[in-house]
Scaffold this active site. Structure first.
Site, PDB file in Angstrom:
ATOM      1  N   HIS A 123     -27.619   4.541  78.735  1.00  0.00           N
ATOM      2  CA  HIS A 123     -28.973   4.173  78.318  1.00  0.00           C
ATOM      3  C   HIS A 123     -29.125   2.679  78.555  1.00  0.00           C
ATOM      4  O   HIS A 123     -28.200   1.910  78.298  1.00  0.00           O
ATOM      5  CB  HIS A 123     -29.191   4.466  76.826  1.00  0.00           C
ATOM      6  CG  HIS A 123     -30.421   3.815  76.286  1.00  0.00           C
ATOM      7  ND1 HIS A 123     -31.664   4.388  76.401  1.00  0.00           N
ATOM      8  CD2 HIS A 123     -30.600   2.615  75.677  1.00  0.00           C
ATOM      9  CE1 HIS A 123     -32.565   3.564  75.856  1.00  0.00           C
ATOM     10  NE2 HIS A 123     -31.936   2.482  75.421  1.00  0.00           N
ATOM     11  N   GLU A 143     -34.187  -2.487  70.141  1.00  0.00           N
ATOM     12  CA  GLU A 143     -32.912  -1.786  70.278  1.00  0.00           C
ATOM     13  C   GLU A 143     -31.727  -2.676  69.906  1.00  0.00           C
ATOM     14  O   GLU A 143     -30.792  -2.225  69.252  1.00  0.00           O
ATOM     15  CB  GLU A 143     -32.763  -1.229  71.700  1.00  0.00           C
ATOM     16  CG  GLU A 143     -33.742  -0.106  71.952  1.00  0.00           C
ATOM     17  CD  GLU A 143     -33.631   0.500  73.335  1.00  0.00           C
ATOM     18  OE1 GLU A 143     -33.931   1.697  73.449  1.00  0.00           O
ATOM     19  OE2 GLU A 143     -33.246  -0.190  74.296  1.00  0.00           O
ATOM     20  N   LYS A 150     -23.336   6.477  76.830  1.00  0.00           N
ATOM     21  CA  LYS A 150     -23.593   7.646  75.992  1.00  0.00           C
ATOM     22  C   LYS A 150     -22.318   8.479  75.807  1.00  0.00           C
ATOM     23  O   LYS A 150     -21.317   8.243  76.490  1.00  0.00           O
ATOM     24  CB  LYS A 150     -24.694   8.499  76.636  1.00  0.00           C
ATOM     25  CG  LYS A 150     -26.051   7.814  76.674  1.00  0.00           C
ATOM     26  CD  LYS A 150     -27.059   8.727  77.348  1.00  0.00           C
ATOM     27  CE  LYS A 150     -28.432   8.128  77.400  1.00  0.00           C
ATOM     28  NZ  LYS A 150     -29.376   9.052  78.062  1.00  0.00           N
ATOM     29  N   TYR A 159     -34.669   6.988  69.056  1.00  0.00           N
ATOM     30  CA  TYR A 159     -35.489   7.842  69.918  1.00  0.00           C
ATOM     31  C   TYR A 159     -36.849   8.173  69.306  1.00  0.00           C
ATOM     32  O   TYR A 159     -37.499   9.138  69.710  1.00  0.00           O
ATOM     33  CB  TYR A 159     -34.736   9.140  70.240  1.00  0.00           C
ATOM     34  CG  TYR A 159     -33.597   8.952  71.209  1.00  0.00           C
ATOM     35  CD1 TYR A 159     -33.813   8.406  72.467  1.00  0.00           C
ATOM     36  CD2 TYR A 159     -32.305   9.341  70.890  1.00  0.00           C
ATOM     37  CE1 TYR A 159     -32.774   8.241  73.371  1.00  0.00           C
ATOM     38  CE2 TYR A 159     -31.259   9.190  71.786  1.00  0.00           C
ATOM     39  CZ  TYR A 159     -31.509   8.627  73.020  1.00  0.00           C
ATOM     40  OH  TYR A 159     -30.482   8.467  73.916  1.00  0.00           O
ATOM     41  N   ASN A 191     -26.747  11.870  81.490  1.00  0.00           N
ATOM     42  CA  ASN A 191     -26.918  10.833  82.516  1.00  0.00           C
ATOM     43  C   ASN A 191     -26.125   9.555  82.241  1.00  0.00           C
ATOM     44  O   ASN A 191     -26.446   8.497  82.747  1.00  0.00           O
ATOM     45  CB  ASN A 191     -28.398  10.551  82.783  1.00  0.00           C
ATOM     46  CG  ASN A 191     -29.118   9.990  81.577  1.00  0.00           C
ATOM     47  OD1 ASN A 191     -28.507   9.629  80.571  1.00  0.00           O
ATOM     48  ND2 ASN A 191     -30.423   9.897  81.680  1.00  0.00           N
TER      49      ASN A 191
END
Length: 154
Positions: A118, A131, A12, A52, A115
């Site tokens: 992904h 994805e 990310k 998302y 975080n």
């Protein structure tokens, strides 16, 4: 040898900005997974909304979209036996505070919203294909043999 599986992973914007791409790629390679596709890219609003989409009705959706479009990401497809479960185990829990040391989020994450990485969910059978298809065209994914494959699997 077990049948190989492909799984989607993305460093990310926070992981990119912190210079963690190389470290993360090295961890997966050292584990024995095979990188079959990689792309350094900027996600636009349309792709972010599609990626998302399952969170669209949740209060944090706009923040997710804003964050994932805030800077470049490094999208990848990894291959190996039970790759999705292997990757999820290495990534750790969504909340870095709940991630064990030694996991990517346990070692590098401090905040739920930042975080670092992904990875496709191993409990959602369609997540990987969806994805991968969102981020890669078929011709961008390579088939090749790793020279150490005989030493990785029975």
């Amino acid at each position: 040898m077990s049948e190989d599986e492909r799984t989607f992973v993305m460093v990310k914007p926070d992981g990119v900005q912190r210079g963690l791409i190389g470290e993360i790629v090295s961890r997966f390679e050292e584990r024995g997974l095979k990188l079959v596709g990689g792309k350094f890219m900027q996600i636009d609003d349309d792709l972010a909304h599609e990626h998302y989409g399952e969170h669209e009705d949740k209060p944090f959706f706009d923040d997710l979209v804003e964050f994932i479009t805030s800077g470049p990401v490094f999208a990848m497809v990894w291959e190996g036996a039970d790759a999705t479960r292997q990757v999820r185990s290495m990534v750790g829990e969504t909340d870095p505070a709940e991630s064990a040391p030694g996991t990517i989020r346990g070692d590098f994450g401090l905040d739920l919203g930042r975080n670092v990485i992904h990875a496709s969910d191993h409990e959602d059978e369609g997540a990987n294909e969806r994805e991968i298809d969102l981020f890669f065209d078929e011709e961008e994914l390579l088939d090749y043999e790793r020279i150490d494959a005989a030493w990785l699997y029975e």
